[in-house]
Design a protein around this motif. Structure first.
Motif, PDB file in Angstrom:
ATOM      1  N   ILE A  83       0.842  -1.192   0.000  1.00 14.66           N
ATOM      2  CA  ILE A  83       0.000   0.000   0.000  1.00 14.66           C
ATOM      3  C   ILE A  83       0.876   1.240   0.000  1.00 14.66           C
ATOM      4  CG2 ILE A  83      -1.660   1.344   1.355  1.00 14.66           C
ATOM      5  CD1 ILE A  83      -2.923  -1.252   2.275  1.00 14.66           C
ATOM      6  N   ASP A  84       0.700   2.044  -1.037  1.00 11.61           N
ATOM      7  CA  ASP A  84       1.471   3.265  -1.210  1.00 11.61           C
ATOM      8  C   ASP A  84       0.607   4.458  -0.793  1.00 11.61           C
ATOM      9  OD1 ASP A  84       2.940   5.438  -2.013  1.00 11.61           O
ATOM     10  OD2 ASP A  84       3.027   4.888  -4.133  1.00 11.61           O
ATOM     11  N   PRO A  85       0.989   5.190   0.257  1.00 14.20           N
ATOM     12  CA  PRO A  85       0.185   6.334   0.708  1.00 14.20           C
ATOM     13  C   PRO A  85      -0.080   7.357  -0.390  1.00 14.20           C
ATOM     14  CG  PRO A  85       1.866   5.792   2.335  1.00 14.20           C
ATOM     15  CD  PRO A  85       2.154   4.963   1.125  1.00 14.20           C
ATOM     16  N   GLU A  86       0.813   7.451  -1.378  1.00 10.76           N
ATOM     17  CA  GLU A  86       0.610   8.416  -2.455  1.00 10.76           C
ATOM     18  C   GLU A  86      -0.607   8.061  -3.311  1.00 10.76           C
ATOM     19  OE1 GLU A  86       2.261  11.215  -2.551  1.00 10.76           O
ATOM     20  OE2 GLU A  86       3.321  10.511  -0.763  1.00 10.76           O
ATOM     21  N   ARG A  87      -0.989   6.785  -3.332  1.00  9.63           N
ATOM     22  CA  ARG A  87      -2.178   6.371  -4.089  1.00  9.63           C
ATOM     23  C   ARG A  87      -3.461   6.662  -3.320  1.00  9.63           C
ATOM     24  NH1 ARG A  87      -2.178   0.458  -6.445  1.00  9.63           N
ATOM     25  NH2 ARG A  87      -4.270   1.217  -6.976  1.00  9.63           N
ATOM     26  N   LEU A  88      -3.323   7.125  -2.085  1.00 11.86           N
ATOM     27  CA  LEU A  88      -4.490   7.378  -1.243  1.00 11.86           C
ATOM     28  C   LEU A  88      -4.851   8.860  -1.184  1.00 11.86           C
ATOM     29  CD1 LEU A  88      -3.682   4.965   1.724  1.00 11.86           C
ATOM     30  CD2 LEU A  88      -5.012   4.507  -0.344  1.00 11.86           C
ATOM     31  N   ALA A  89      -4.315   9.645  -2.091  1.00  9.96           N
ATOM     32  CA  ALA A  89      -4.697  11.060  -2.150  1.00  9.96           C
ATOM     33  C   ALA A  89      -6.189  11.170  -2.426  1.00  9.96           C
ATOM     34  CB  ALA A  89      -3.904  11.765  -3.244  1.00  9.96           C
ATOM     35  N   LEU A  90      -6.839  12.134  -1.783  1.00 10.47           N
ATOM     36  CA  LEU A  90      -8.280  12.299  -1.951  1.00 10.47           C
ATOM     37  C   LEU A  90      -8.619  12.604  -3.410  1.00 10.47           C
ATOM     38  CD1 LEU A  90      -9.160  14.442   1.199  1.00 10.47           C
ATOM     39  CD2 LEU A  90      -9.653  12.024   0.826  1.00 10.47           C
ATOM     40  N   PRO A  91      -9.605  11.915  -3.953  1.00 15.56           N
ATOM     41  CA  PRO A  91      -9.998  12.189  -5.340  1.00 15.56           C
ATOM     42  C   PRO A  91     -10.674  13.551  -5.458  1.00 15.56           C
ATOM     43  CG  PRO A  91     -11.502  10.613  -4.338  1.00 15.56           C
ATOM     44  CD  PRO A  91     -10.392  10.825  -3.351  1.00 15.56           C
ATOM     45  N   LEU A  92     -10.506  14.175  -6.603  1.00 16.30           N
ATOM     46  CA  LEU A  92     -11.154  15.454  -6.881  1.00 16.30           C
ATOM     47  C   LEU A  92     -12.513  15.183  -7.509  1.00 16.30           C
ATOM     48  CD1 LEU A  92      -8.124  17.433  -8.339  1.00 16.30           C
ATOM     49  CD2 LEU A  92      -9.027  17.474  -5.992  1.00 16.30           C
ATOM     50  N   VAL A  93     -13.559  15.688  -6.880  1.00 17.50           N
ATOM     51  CA  VAL A  93     -14.915  15.480  -7.382  1.00 17.50           C
ATOM     52  C   VAL A  93     -15.654  16.812  -7.393  1.00 17.50           C
ATOM     53  CG1 VAL A  93     -15.027  13.101  -6.537  1.00 17.50           C
ATOM     54  CG2 VAL A  93     -15.855  14.964  -5.081  1.00 17.50           C
ATOM     55  N   ASP A  94     -16.723  16.843  -8.124  1.00 21.64           N
ATOM     56  CA  ASP A  94     -17.581  18.027  -8.180  1.00 21.64           C
ATOM     57  C   ASP A  94     -18.657  17.878  -7.117  1.00 21.64           C
ATOM     58  OD1 ASP A  94     -18.941  20.294  -8.828  1.00 21.64           O
ATOM     59  OD2 ASP A  94     -19.859  19.484 -10.650  1.00 21.64           O
ATOM     60  N   GLY A  95     -18.480  18.536  -5.971  1.00 19.51           N
ATOM     61  CA  GLY A  95     -19.446  18.444  -4.886  1.00 19.51           C
ATOM     62  C   GLY A  95     -18.882  17.726  -3.671  1.00 19.51           C
ATOM     63  N   PRO A  96     -19.740  17.372  -2.721  1.00 20.95           N
ATOM     64  CA  PRO A  96     -19.296  16.738  -1.482  1.00 20.95           C
ATOM     65  C   PRO A  96     -18.669  15.365  -1.726  1.00 20.95           C
ATOM     66  CG  PRO A  96     -21.555  17.541  -1.285  1.00 20.95           C
ATOM     67  CD  PRO A  96     -21.198  17.619  -2.728  1.00 20.95           C
ATOM     68  N   LEU A  97     -17.773  14.993  -0.820  1.00 19.76           N
ATOM     69  CA  LEU A  97     -17.121  13.683  -0.856  1.00 19.76           C
ATOM     70  C   LEU A  97     -17.155  13.081   0.534  1.00 19.76           C
ATOM     71  CD1 LEU A  97     -15.313  11.496  -2.243  1.00 19.76           C
ATOM     72  CD2 LEU A  97     -13.339  12.891  -1.540  1.00 19.76           C
ATOM     73  N   VAL A  98     -17.667  11.851   0.650  1.00 20.03           N
ATOM     74  CA  VAL A  98     -17.652  11.101   1.906  1.00 20.03           C
ATOM     75  C   VAL A  98     -16.650   9.969   1.759  1.00 20.03           C
ATOM     76  CG1 VAL A  98     -18.976   9.592   3.440  1.00 20.03           C
ATOM     77  CG2 VAL A  98     -20.016  11.688   2.541  1.00 20.03           C
ATOM     78  N   VAL A  99     -15.664   9.937   2.648  1.00 20.80           N
ATOM     79  CA  VAL A  99     -14.601   8.938   2.614  1.00 20.80           C
ATOM     80  C   VAL A  99     -14.759   8.032   3.832  1.00 20.80           C
ATOM     81  CG1 VAL A  99     -12.108   8.557   2.563  1.00 20.80           C
ATOM     82  CG2 VAL A  99     -13.084  10.608   1.496  1.00 20.80           C
ATOM     83  N   GLU A 100     -14.764   6.729   3.615  1.00 20.38           N
ATOM     84  CA  GLU A 100     -14.934   5.793   4.725  1.00 20.38           C
ATOM     85  C   GLU A 100     -13.641   5.051   5.028  1.00 20.38           C
ATOM     86  OE1 GLU A 100     -17.504   1.881   6.154  1.00 20.38           O
ATOM     87  OE2 GLU A 100     -17.902   2.761   4.201  1.00 20.38           O
ATOM     88  N   GLY A 101     -13.266   5.037   6.291  1.00 19.54           N
ATOM     89  CA  GLY A 101     -12.126   4.251   6.726  1.00 19.54           C
ATOM     90  C   GLY A 101     -12.517   2.795   6.918  1.00 19.54           C
ATOM     91  N   ALA A 102     -11.648   2.037   7.574  1.00 16.19           N
ATOM     92  CA  ALA A 102     -11.916   0.618   7.838  1.00 16.19           C
ATOM     93  C   ALA A 102     -11.728   0.351   9.318  1.00 16.19           C
ATOM     94  CB  ALA A 102     -10.988  -0.272   7.014  1.00 16.19           C
ATOM     95  N   GLY A 103     -12.734  -0.282   9.954  1.00 20.90           N
ATOM     96  CA  GLY A 103     -12.597  -0.587  11.371  1.00 20.90           C
ATOM     97  C   GLY A 103     -12.445   0.676  12.198  1.00 20.90           C
ATOM     98  N   GLY A 104     -11.500   0.659  13.125  1.00 25.97           N
ATOM     99  CA  GLY A 104     -11.283   1.797  14.002  1.00 25.97           C
ATOM    100  C   GLY A 104     -10.145   2.690  13.544  1.00 25.97           C
ATOM    101  N   VAL A 105      -9.930   3.764  14.279  1.00 21.90           N
ATOM    102  CA  VAL A 105      -8.970   4.783  13.845  1.00 21.90           C
ATOM    103  C   VAL A 105      -7.526   4.295  13.909  1.00 21.90           C
ATOM    104  CG1 VAL A 105     -10.536   6.609  14.578  1.00 21.90           C
ATOM    105  CG2 VAL A 105      -8.736   5.861  16.126  1.00 21.90           C
ATOM    106  N   MET A 106      -7.237   3.299  14.746  1.00 25.66           N
ATOM    107  CA  MET A 106      -5.867   2.820  14.886  1.00 25.66           C
ATOM    108  C   MET A 106      -5.604   1.549  14.094  1.00 25.66           C
ATOM    109  SD  MET A 106      -4.280   5.084  16.537  1.00 25.66           S
ATOM    110  CE  MET A 106      -2.756   4.265  17.019  1.00 25.66           C
ATOM    111  N   VAL A 107      -6.493   1.196  13.197  1.00 28.20           N
ATOM    112  CA  VAL A 107      -6.252   0.065  12.305  1.00 28.20           C
ATOM    113  C   VAL A 107      -5.061   0.393  11.405  1.00 28.20           C
ATOM    114  CG1 VAL A 107      -7.182  -1.200  10.329  1.00 28.20           C
ATOM    115  CG2 VAL A 107      -8.602  -0.811  12.342  1.00 28.20           C
ATOM    116  N   PRO A 108      -4.079  -0.523  11.284  1.00 27.79           N
ATOM    117  CA  PRO A 108      -2.915  -0.233  10.443  1.00 27.79           C
ATOM    118  C   PRO A 108      -3.229  -0.335   8.954  1.00 27.79           C
ATOM    119  CG  PRO A 108      -2.423  -1.929  12.103  1.00 27.79           C
ATOM    120  CD  PRO A 108      -3.912  -1.777  12.057  1.00 27.79           C
TER     121      PRO A 108
END
Length: 209
Positions: A83-108
């Motif tokens: 997993i490359d953090p650079e591939r996880l840049a937020l996508p650019l969209v027209d309007g609101p964006l909801v991003v969902e994580g996985a599990g809890g905040v300290m999941v690796p």
């Protein structure tokens, strides 16, 4: 409107259902950057697509689709993926964006980085989803501490489940965080029922601020 990140205090607490309700209410695009575990129904993106009422074009493809249903760092290793953090840049969209994580905040995400670390890189506000069952005070307060230690802005807490007034009030008072509302258990989980429950229990203005 800045992107909104939906994260949880644990896994299997209703975070994806809440994310679907929020994305549908905002007419947002939805993105889950890492899907670990490909189920028969296709994963969380497909589930959000069915429950949110959003057009298919608003459900963005994951950066990583991993086979094994476990923490992303291990699922990636099992799949032979880095997993490359650079591939996880937020996508650019027209309007609101909801991003969902996985599990809890300290999941690796990797052996060196947690979701909370990635949230800090995104520099976007977080909605913490917490179930109302036993143990939620501890899980919620620890999650809030982990986020704030990294300078992550917390928009508020969204509860899921039956009402437990003291737990909800205690978390928000001790955690110094806004109580956004509570999504009740639904006997029938349909896009219509979910949209109605969200409208009756949350103020959409709180998420647009």
């Amino acid at each position: 409107m800045r992107p909104l990140i939906v994260t949880g205090t644990d896994t299997e607490i209703g975070k994806t259902v809440f994310a679907a309700a929020l994305a549908g209410a905002l007419g947002a695009h939805y993105w889950k950057p890492v899907q670990a575990g490909l189920e028969e129904d296709g994963g969380d993106g497909d589930r959000v697509g069915r429950l949110s009422g959003l057009p298919a074009s608003h459900i963005l493809p994951e950066a990583y689709r991993l086979t094994t249903p476990c923490s992303p760092h291990l699922a990636a290793e099992i799949d032979g993926v880095k997993i490359d953090p650079e591939r996880l840049a937020l996508p650019l969209v027209d309007g609101p964006l909801v991003v969902e994580g996985a599990g809890g905040v300290m999941v690796p995400l990797t052996r060196l980085m947690t979701y909370a670390d990635q949230f800090a890189r995104w520099n976007a506000p977080v909605v913490l989803v917490a179930r109302t069952m036993l143990g939620t005070i501890n899980h919620s307060l620890l999650s809030l501490e982990a986020l704030r230690a990294r300078g992550v802005a917390v928009l508020g807490v969204a509860f899921v489940g039956d009402p437990v007034e003291d737990s909800e009030a205690t978390i928000c008072a001790m955690g110094e965080v806004r109580r956004l509302g509570r999504l009740p258990r639904l006997a029938s989980l349909t896009p219509e029922n979910l949209a109605q429950a969200f409208a009756e229990n949350f103020r959409i203005e709180d998420f647009r601020a």
